[in-house]
Scaffold this motif. Structure first.
Motif, PDB file in Angstrom:
ATOM      1  N   GLU A 190       0.544   3.939  -9.972  1.00 34.27           N
ATOM      2  CA  GLU A 190       0.720   2.785  -9.099  1.00 34.27           C
ATOM      3  C   GLU A 190      -0.670   2.326  -8.688  1.00 34.27           C
ATOM      4  O   GLU A 190      -1.356   2.999  -7.917  1.00 34.27           O
ATOM      5  CB  GLU A 190       1.551   3.152  -7.872  1.00 34.27           C
ATOM      6  CG  GLU A 190       1.890   1.948  -7.009  1.00 34.27           C
ATOM      7  CD  GLU A 190       2.834   2.305  -5.872  1.00 34.27           C
ATOM      8  OE1 GLU A 190       4.000   1.853  -5.895  1.00 34.27           O
ATOM      9  OE2 GLU A 190       2.401   3.034  -4.956  1.00 34.27           O
ATOM     10  N   ALA A 191      -1.105   1.206  -9.236  1.00 33.19           N
ATOM     11  CA  ALA A 191      -2.471   0.740  -9.029  1.00 33.19           C
ATOM     12  C   ALA A 191      -2.576  -0.015  -7.713  1.00 33.19           C
ATOM     13  O   ALA A 191      -1.865  -1.007  -7.493  1.00 33.19           O
ATOM     14  CB  ALA A 191      -2.888  -0.173 -10.185  1.00 33.19           C
ATOM     15  N   VAL A 192      -3.450   0.459  -6.845  1.00 33.51           N
ATOM     16  CA  VAL A 192      -3.665  -0.163  -5.537  1.00 33.51           C
ATOM     17  C   VAL A 192      -5.158  -0.435  -5.379  1.00 33.51           C
ATOM     18  O   VAL A 192      -5.985   0.418  -5.692  1.00 33.51           O
ATOM     19  CB  VAL A 192      -3.184   0.754  -4.392  1.00 33.51           C
ATOM     20  CG1 VAL A 192      -3.332   0.069  -3.054  1.00 33.51           C
ATOM     21  CG2 VAL A 192      -1.736   1.166  -4.621  1.00 33.51           C
ATOM     22  N   PRO A 193      -5.555  -1.631  -4.893  1.00 28.11           N
ATOM     23  CA  PRO A 193      -6.982  -1.919  -4.709  1.00 28.11           C
ATOM     24  C   PRO A 193      -7.576  -1.116  -3.561  1.00 28.11           C
ATOM     25  O   PRO A 193      -6.857  -0.513  -2.766  1.00 28.11           O
ATOM     26  CB  PRO A 193      -6.996  -3.419  -4.411  1.00 28.11           C
ATOM     27  CG  PRO A 193      -5.656  -3.709  -3.844  1.00 28.11           C
ATOM     28  CD  PRO A 193      -4.704  -2.766  -4.521  1.00 28.11           C
ATOM     29  N   ARG A 220       7.426  -9.897 -10.365  1.00 28.37           N
ATOM     30  CA  ARG A 220       8.793  -9.421 -10.561  1.00 28.37           C
ATOM     31  C   ARG A 220       8.863  -7.945 -10.162  1.00 28.37           C
ATOM     32  O   ARG A 220       8.032  -7.133 -10.520  1.00 28.37           O
ATOM     33  CB  ARG A 220       9.224  -9.612 -12.011  1.00 28.37           C
ATOM     34  CG  ARG A 220      10.697  -9.291 -12.242  1.00 28.37           C
ATOM     35  CD  ARG A 220      11.144  -9.687 -13.645  1.00 28.37           C
ATOM     36  NE  ARG A 220      11.092 -11.127 -13.831  1.00 28.37           N
ATOM     37  CZ  ARG A 220      10.261 -11.750 -14.651  1.00 28.37           C
ATOM     38  NH1 ARG A 220       9.389 -11.056 -15.358  1.00 28.37           N
ATOM     39  NH2 ARG A 220      10.294 -13.063 -14.758  1.00 28.37           N
ATOM     40  N   GLY A 221       9.845  -7.600  -9.399  1.00 33.10           N
ATOM     41  CA  GLY A 221       9.936  -6.245  -8.871  1.00 33.10           C
ATOM     42  C   GLY A 221       9.288  -6.105  -7.511  1.00 33.10           C
ATOM     43  O   GLY A 221       9.342  -5.029  -6.905  1.00 33.10           O
ATOM     44  N   ALA A 222       8.677  -7.177  -7.001  1.00 35.58           N
ATOM     45  CA  ALA A 222       8.031  -7.144  -5.691  1.00 35.58           C
ATOM     46  C   ALA A 222       8.654  -8.173  -4.751  1.00 35.58           C
ATOM     47  O   ALA A 222       8.007  -8.620  -3.805  1.00 35.58           O
ATOM     48  CB  ALA A 222       6.532  -7.403  -5.828  1.00 35.58           C
ATOM     49  N   LEU A 325       0.833  -5.601  -1.930  1.00 33.19           N
ATOM     50  CA  LEU A 325       1.424  -6.312  -0.790  1.00 33.19           C
ATOM     51  C   LEU A 325       1.815  -5.336   0.313  1.00 33.19           C
ATOM     52  O   LEU A 325       1.658  -5.639   1.511  1.00 33.19           O
ATOM     53  CB  LEU A 325       2.634  -7.129  -1.251  1.00 33.19           C
ATOM     54  CG  LEU A 325       2.312  -8.324  -2.157  1.00 33.19           C
ATOM     55  CD1 LEU A 325       3.596  -8.938  -2.712  1.00 33.19           C
ATOM     56  CD2 LEU A 325       1.497  -9.381  -1.422  1.00 33.19           C
ATOM     57  N   ARG A 326       2.326  -4.167  -0.071  1.00 34.65           N
ATOM     58  CA  ARG A 326       2.654  -3.163   0.943  1.00 34.65           C
ATOM     59  C   ARG A 326       1.401  -2.714   1.699  1.00 34.65           C
ATOM     60  O   ARG A 326       1.444  -2.452   2.909  1.00 34.65           O
ATOM     61  CB  ARG A 326       3.354  -1.959   0.309  1.00 34.65           C
ATOM     62  CG  ARG A 326       4.795  -2.217  -0.079  1.00 34.65           C
ATOM     63  CD  ARG A 326       5.558  -0.921  -0.321  1.00 34.65           C
ATOM     64  NE  ARG A 326       4.993  -0.132  -1.411  1.00 34.65           N
ATOM     65  CZ  ARG A 326       5.353  -0.253  -2.687  1.00 34.65           C
ATOM     66  NH1 ARG A 326       6.295  -1.138  -3.033  1.00 34.65           N
ATOM     67  NH2 ARG A 326       4.804   0.503  -3.623  1.00 34.65           N
ATOM     68  N   PRO A 330       0.581  -4.015   6.908  1.00 31.46           N
ATOM     69  CA  PRO A 330       0.175  -3.527   8.232  1.00 31.46           C
ATOM     70  C   PRO A 330      -1.029  -4.259   8.808  1.00 31.46           C
ATOM     71  O   PRO A 330      -1.276  -4.177  10.030  1.00 31.46           O
ATOM     72  CB  PRO A 330      -0.166  -2.053   7.971  1.00 31.46           C
ATOM     73  CG  PRO A 330       0.471  -1.716   6.680  1.00 31.46           C
ATOM     74  CD  PRO A 330       0.486  -2.966   5.880  1.00 31.46           C
ATOM     75  N   LEU A 331      -1.781  -4.974   7.974  1.00 31.81           N
ATOM     76  CA  LEU A 331      -2.982  -5.658   8.423  1.00 31.81           C
ATOM     77  C   LEU A 331      -2.763  -7.133   8.715  1.00 31.81           C
ATOM     78  O   LEU A 331      -3.690  -7.819   9.173  1.00 31.81           O
ATOM     79  CB  LEU A 331      -4.080  -5.516   7.354  1.00 31.81           C
ATOM     80  CG  LEU A 331      -4.441  -4.087   6.925  1.00 31.81           C
ATOM     81  CD1 LEU A 331      -5.464  -4.123   5.807  1.00 31.81           C
ATOM     82  CD2 LEU A 331      -4.952  -3.285   8.105  1.00 31.81           C
ATOM     83  N   LEU A 332      -1.574  -7.624   8.454  1.00 29.61           N
ATOM     84  CA  LEU A 332      -1.294  -9.044   8.649  1.00 29.61           C
ATOM     85  C   LEU A 332      -0.713  -9.305  10.027  1.00 29.61           C
ATOM     86  O   LEU A 332       0.134  -8.553  10.519  1.00 29.61           O
ATOM     87  CB  LEU A 332      -0.313  -9.544   7.578  1.00 29.61           C
ATOM     88  CG  LEU A 332      -0.807  -9.490   6.119  1.00 29.61           C
ATOM     89  CD1 LEU A 332       0.287  -9.966   5.173  1.00 29.61           C
ATOM     90  CD2 LEU A 332      -2.073 -10.323   5.938  1.00 29.61           C
TER      91      LEU A 332
END
Length: 596
Positions: A190-193, A220-222, A325-326, A330-332
């Motif tokens: 699961e690639a996360v920046p 798609r899927g999100a 996006l997940r 929490p930062l938005l």
């Protein structure tokens, strides 16, 4: 029994979970065909009417299953015929593996019959991975890499196997110098920046007052994550055409498609926003995005080679859409001022009223928009929809409301004619328990759709749900190009290039045992769809449409309108019908709000 290279090829495909291979026979793959016979047709060999259709069926299978599609062709002309479908896969980032025959190794380089330099032929379309198997020990590594590269890069790959190699006894690679052993399977991370990049993105998004989101097939899927972020930011969400099925059109803040085939709410949202978040899309038409100095922007994409394109993004986040996006959520900040969102929702509600009204404008005999509108009202919640290139794509983009678990696609980037029918054939092998619908212009139907109905007739009784509907826009005109001549070139329709020979598509379908109906009255459309969507076999709707109904977007620019007027003034054979239908259709946007 001795295992040949071909036998091991099919065994390896089975181990990769491949259940069918879409192909067409030829002596360049005779060794592999013999192996299919010995393997009791496992995986299934699905015979199309043409190798191009085999490739399109593999693309449709991959698009609607999420698994790689596999197609097969003989050497020479068979290999050439695959190219268009493989380019469709390449440009839409779809995993497809092509297995292709070649003349014997002893004949290669000798200008032998059907000999083509296949490595050169495929080096562009399968640029991520194309390889020839010249000894048995190569096979597992070459096949395994072709599968992994196709899945990992979202791209077509190609394996070339000379005819004599197909017949050799299989020998696995040894534990020896210059041998390359291989293994099956792959697990995806699961690639996360990185956290700092996510924080910078959140700062940009929090600072905006009028946030627009653009999502494509990479989202798609999100869907849940997209909705959550849109709610926090008070944003509207536009959809690139390949991402039309990412979010339900029943969500009031979804502005619909963007671009030349897009909606007015999407156009106006991009025109007026001060912040842009793009998720999983490489939508190419910059003119439909905010002015280059207008909006602060963030992009999320899993593919680092496609990120940072199309717009001057301040932050480019490489990562899985849902996971990224997940990480952002929490930062938005939750935007308290919902005026921007309310205005967008009002525009979206008004837009759907206009679409319904435009679909009910009288035409001679049937307004093509109504064909799509009536389907949309009855569409099964699990329907799989494919639209062909041409005018069918216009109405698919604007008139069909995606909801529930509906899926939809088309040739988004190559925009080639002819994939809709083979797409839904591929979809039926991916999901034999779901209904599939193809919207097909009569030009594409005559090009290859009619022949591929024979493939439907051959296999449909195997499907758990027999429903496959082909709706033909029958107007005896290559309509999209006709409109492009008028609107882009100021050229009247050229009858010799644009007119099609008329025929009955319903009669052809009936002659091969499929259900069919000819529809010439718009009031019969709802009943025709009800019949087709409840039929006990595949069904063709031959719908006689008015070629003069204009696919002019609501945001058509002055140059396009001027060119159209110039074309009509030069003596376009349909000028009065075009003027009448254009005025009636455009008037629906100018009528007072029905709730006002």
């Amino acid at each position: 029994m001795t295992t040949t290279v071909s036998d091991h090829l099919l065994e390896r495909l089975r181990e990769w979970g491949v259940h069918q291979v879409f192909g067409y026979p030829g002596d360049g793959i005779n060794g592999i065909l013999g192996a299919f016979s010995r393997a009791d047709d496992r995986p299934r060999f699905i015979q199309a009417r043409h190798e191009e259709m085999s490739a399109f069926e593999a693309v449709g299978y991959a698009k609607f299953s999420g698994r790689p599609g596999v197609c097969m062709a003989t050497s020479g002309p068979g290999a050439v015929h695959l190219l268009n479908g493989l380019y469709d896969a390449k440009l839409d980032h779809v995993p497809v593996v092509a297995i292709v025959g070649q003349t014997n190794r002893t004949a290669m380089g000798g200008s032998y019959q059907q000999e083509i330099d296949l490595l050169s032929l495929f080096k562009d379309v399968a640029s991520d991975y194309v390889q020839m198997v010249t000894v048995p020990e190569q096979l597992p590594n070459v096949l395994d890499r072709a599968m992994r590269v196709a899945m990992g890069r979202g791209a077509p790959t190609a394996i070339i196997i000379p005819n004599d190699v197909q017949e050799l006894d299989y020998q696995p690679p040894e534990h020896a110098f210059k041998m390359v052993p291989s293994s099956l399977g792959i697990s995806w991370p699961e690639a996360v920046p990185d956290d700092e990049a996510v924080r910078r993105a959140a700062e940009i998004l929090n600072s905006g007052e009028k946030v627009a989101m653009l999502v494509g097939q990479g989202a798609r899927g999100a869907a849940d994550e997209v909705v959550r972020v849109a709610d926090l930011l008070g944003a509207g969400v536009a959809k690139a055409l390949l991402g039309k099925d990412v979010l339900s059109d029943e969500l009031p803040f979804v502005t619909g498609s963007i671009g030349l085939l897009g909606t007015r709410p999407s156009y106006e949202m991009m025109r007026d926003c001060d912040t842009l978040l793009t998720v999983g899309s490489s939508f190419p038409y910059t003119q439909f995005m905010p002015e280059l100095d207008q909006a602060r922007a963030v992009q999320i994409d899993i593919d680092p080679t496609m990120i940072g394109m199309r717009y001057p993004y301040e932050v480019n986040l490489v990562g899985d859409a849902a996971a990224t996006l997940r990480a952002l959520v929490p930062l938005l900040d939750h935007k308290e001022d919902r005026g921007w969102r309310r205005d967008l929702e009002e525009k979206v509600a008004r837009w759907w009223e206009v679409m319904d009204a435009e679909a009910r404008v009288d035409a001679d005999p049937i307004n093509p928009m109504r064909l799509f509108s009536e389907f949309s009202a009855q569409a099964p919640p699990d329907a799989i929809v494919a639209a062909d290139s041409g005018s069918a794509a216009n109405w698919y983009a604007r008139q069909i409301r995606m909801r529930a678990s509906m899926r939809g696609s088309l040739s988004g980037t190559l925009a080639t004619m002819g994939p809709a029918v083979p797409y839904v054939i591929g979809a039926k092998f991916a999901h034999p328990d779901r209904p599939a619908i193809a919207f097909e212009g009569d030009g594409a139907m005559q090009m290859n759709g009619m022949a591929e109905l024979l493939t439907v007739a051959r296999y449909w009784e195997e499907w758990d749900d027999p429903r496959l509907v082909v709706a033909v826009l029958h107007n005896d005109d290559l309509n999209q190009v006709t409109w492009e001549l008028r609107a882009m070139g100021g050229t009247p329709t050229f009858v010799e290039s644009q007119a099609l020979p008329s025929m009955s598509y319903a009669d052809f379908a009936a002659s091969i045992g499929l259900g069919s109906a000819t529809v010439t009255d718009p009031d019969d459309l709802a009943g025709a769809w009800e019949t087709a969507l409840s039929a006990d076999r595949p069904f063709v709707l031959d719908v006689h449409c008015d070629a003069d109904v204009p696919p002019i977007p609501p945001h058509a620019d002055l140059e396009q309108m001027t060119n159209l007027a110039a074309a009509l003034a030069k003596g376009d054979s349909s000028r009065w019908g075009v003027i009448k239908q254009g005025i009636k259709t455009k008037a629906q946007e100018l009528l007072p709000d029905r709730d006002g």
